[in-house]
Design an enzyme around this catalytic site. Structure first.
Site, PDB file in Angstrom:
ATOM      1  N   GLY A  81      -7.226  10.536  -0.701  1.00 28.16           N
ATOM      2  CA  GLY A  81      -8.064  10.521  -1.619  1.00 28.16           C
ATOM      3  C   GLY A  81      -7.425  11.208  -2.895  1.00 28.16           C
ATOM      4  O   GLY A  81      -6.964  10.392  -3.752  1.00 28.16           O
ATOM      5  N   SER A 176      -1.957   7.162   2.021  1.00 30.97           N
ATOM      6  CA  SER A 176      -2.409   7.444   0.774  1.00 30.97           C
ATOM      7  C   SER A 176      -2.083   9.009   0.397  1.00 30.97           C
ATOM      8  O   SER A 176      -0.943   9.401   0.359  1.00 30.97           O
ATOM      9  CB  SER A 176      -3.772   7.025   0.146  1.00 30.97           C
ATOM     10  N   TYR A 177      -3.060   9.766  -0.143  1.00 27.51           N
ATOM     11  CA  TYR A 177      -2.741  10.982  -0.655  1.00 27.51           C
ATOM     12  C   TYR A 177      -2.436  11.831   0.692  1.00 27.51           C
ATOM     13  O   TYR A 177      -1.898  13.081   0.408  1.00 27.51           O
ATOM     14  CB  TYR A 177      -4.028  11.691  -1.505  1.00 27.51           C
ATOM     15  N   ASP A 298      -0.201  -4.081  -1.261  1.00 20.70           N
ATOM     16  CA  ASP A 298      -0.876  -2.897  -1.840  1.00 20.70           C
ATOM     17  C   ASP A 298      -0.627  -2.934  -3.284  1.00 20.70           C
ATOM     18  O   ASP A 298       0.421  -2.935  -3.998  1.00 20.70           O
ATOM     19  CB  ASP A 298      -0.088  -1.468  -1.197  1.00 20.70           C
ATOM     20  N   HIS A 357      -3.531  -1.703   0.884  1.00 18.83           N
ATOM     21  CA  HIS A 357      -3.538  -0.361   0.736  1.00 18.83           C
ATOM     22  C   HIS A 357      -3.744   0.300   2.139  1.00 18.83           C
ATOM     23  O   HIS A 357      -3.234   1.382   2.498  1.00 18.83           O
ATOM     24  CB  HIS A 357      -4.469   0.512  -0.162  1.00 18.83           C
TER      25      HIS A 357
END
Length: 385
Positions: A81, A176-177, A298, A357
């Site tokens: 996020g 991701s984050y 992605d 992603h």
């Protein structure tokens, strides 16, 4: 924020000296989820308090391996996020044992669930994500350091409830984050183990490796690549009162509905720009296995940036190339491309063909092959395999 960090460090010191007593978490055992197909493995979920002063409680969902759970490793999964749900993303959309059915009132089996080869723990972090919460407004203000510290406290207290898993090989995974969350948590775990060696902690983490989707974060993670139908079905399912009761979730009647990504979390923007390569460099030196993967479609974090950073890292550390950039295979088809360094496959970069992603959602079978190879430090299948 300084006071919050002080409370967390105090909690850490308390945990360092805690005694590991077996307390079967029967109150967290899930008897069955509404509309769930029959399965033989056990599931647990509930809250772990990580900060008494702020009333910060993090929600988790844990699924045992489908077979030989007592001898399988443990993997922690984190979505990114910052502010997106590991329950909604990882557990019920990507790599958990179930997907929502077409009506959003039940579940269907995921044939490529990662609990086929490991026990998998999903954590909703930080507070404000999913059903994790704080009792004070300041409890929703976060930076990378606070997330890492609270995650460390969570794991220490989770292992108190599940002591039979405390000596299992532990792997940190996410996307991701989570490429920020995981390296910082891994370094805190290493420092904790250092305190244990000096007699200041009663328990050490058996960390074997980290598996992360992407390295560079250029925009806030979203669900734009997920089919809108499954997104709607999942939101409907997880907001149903009977489902929340079965999951031991939302016990305090939160004033907001469950959402895939939260607008409640107030996250320090500057931290999102920090370079994680120096931390990865330290982890490689400490012999932690590091595998990075990217979907070759992605558009959020393009694979070229991630591969370039890993190549730079390997060059700076003067690592020997063991597998040059070449294709790997899944069921006779190209599964992606892979490059590996060190004899023990300690640093690996792999792409997954046909994935965007959220790799385990887009290509679940290939993602499971990647995960299984990572767990066992085995090369990804070649053409001759």
């Amino acid at each position: 924020m300084a006071q919050a960090r002080g409370r967390l460090y105090g909690l850490l010191l308390l945990c360092f000296s805690c005694k590991w007593v077996s307390t079967a978490p029967t109150e967290h055992l899930i008897s069955s989820l509404p509309g769930q197909p029959q399965v033989s493995f056990r599931q647990y979920s509930g809250y772990i308090n990580v900060d008494e002063s702020a009333g910060t409680n993090l929600f988790y969902y844990f699924v045992e391996a489908q077979s030989n759970a007592s001898s399988q490793p443990l993997a922690l999964w984190l979505n990114g996020g910052p502010g997106c749900s590991s329950i909604g993303g990882g557990a019920f959309t990507e790599l958990g044992p179930f997907y929502p059915n077409g009506k959003g009132d039940g579940l269907r089996i995921n044939p490529y669930s990662w609990n086929k080869v490991a026990n998998v723990l999903f954590l909703e972090s930080p507070a404000g994500v999913g059903w994790s919460y704080s009792r004070i407004p300041a409890g929703y203000r976060y930076n990378d350091a606070r997330v890492a510290n609270e995650s460390l406290v969570f794991l220490l207290r989770w292992f108190q409830r599940f002591p039979e898993y405390s000596e299992r090989p532990l792997f940190l995974t996410g996307e991701s984050y989570a490429g920020h969350y995981i390296p910082q948590l891994a370094l805190l775990m290493a420092r904790h183990n250092g305190r244990m060696s000096r007699g200041a902690a009663a328990f050490g983490f058996n960390l074997h490796g980290i598996l992360m989707g992407h390295l560079v974060e250029t925009s806030k993670e979203g669900s734009d690549e997920v089919d809108v139908c499954i997104d709607h079905e999942l939101t409907r399912y997880l907001n149903h009162p009977t489902v929340q009761r079965a999951l031991h979730a939302n016990l305090t009647s939160l004033p907001y509905a469950w959402e895939a990504c939260s607008d409640i979390v107030d996250y320090k923007y500057e931290d999102q720009l920090e370079d994680m390569l120096p931390l990865l460099k330290d982890l490689v030196k400490s012999r932690v296995r590091i595998w990075i993967f990217s979907g070759d479609q992605d558009s959020v974090v393009p694979l070229t940036g991630t591969r370039s950073q890993l190549t730079t890292l390997a060059h700076h550390l003067r690592l020997k190339t063991m597998i040059p950039y070449s294709a790997w295979y899944a069921n006779g088809q190209v599964g992606g491309w892979v490059e590996a360094y060190e004899e023990s496959l300690g640093l690996v970069y792999a792409t997954v063909r046909g994935a965007a992603h959220m790799v385990p959602y887009a290509q679940p079978e290939r993602a499971l092959i990647l995960f299984s190879s990572f767990l066992h430090a085995q090369p990804l299948p070649s053409r001759s395999s």
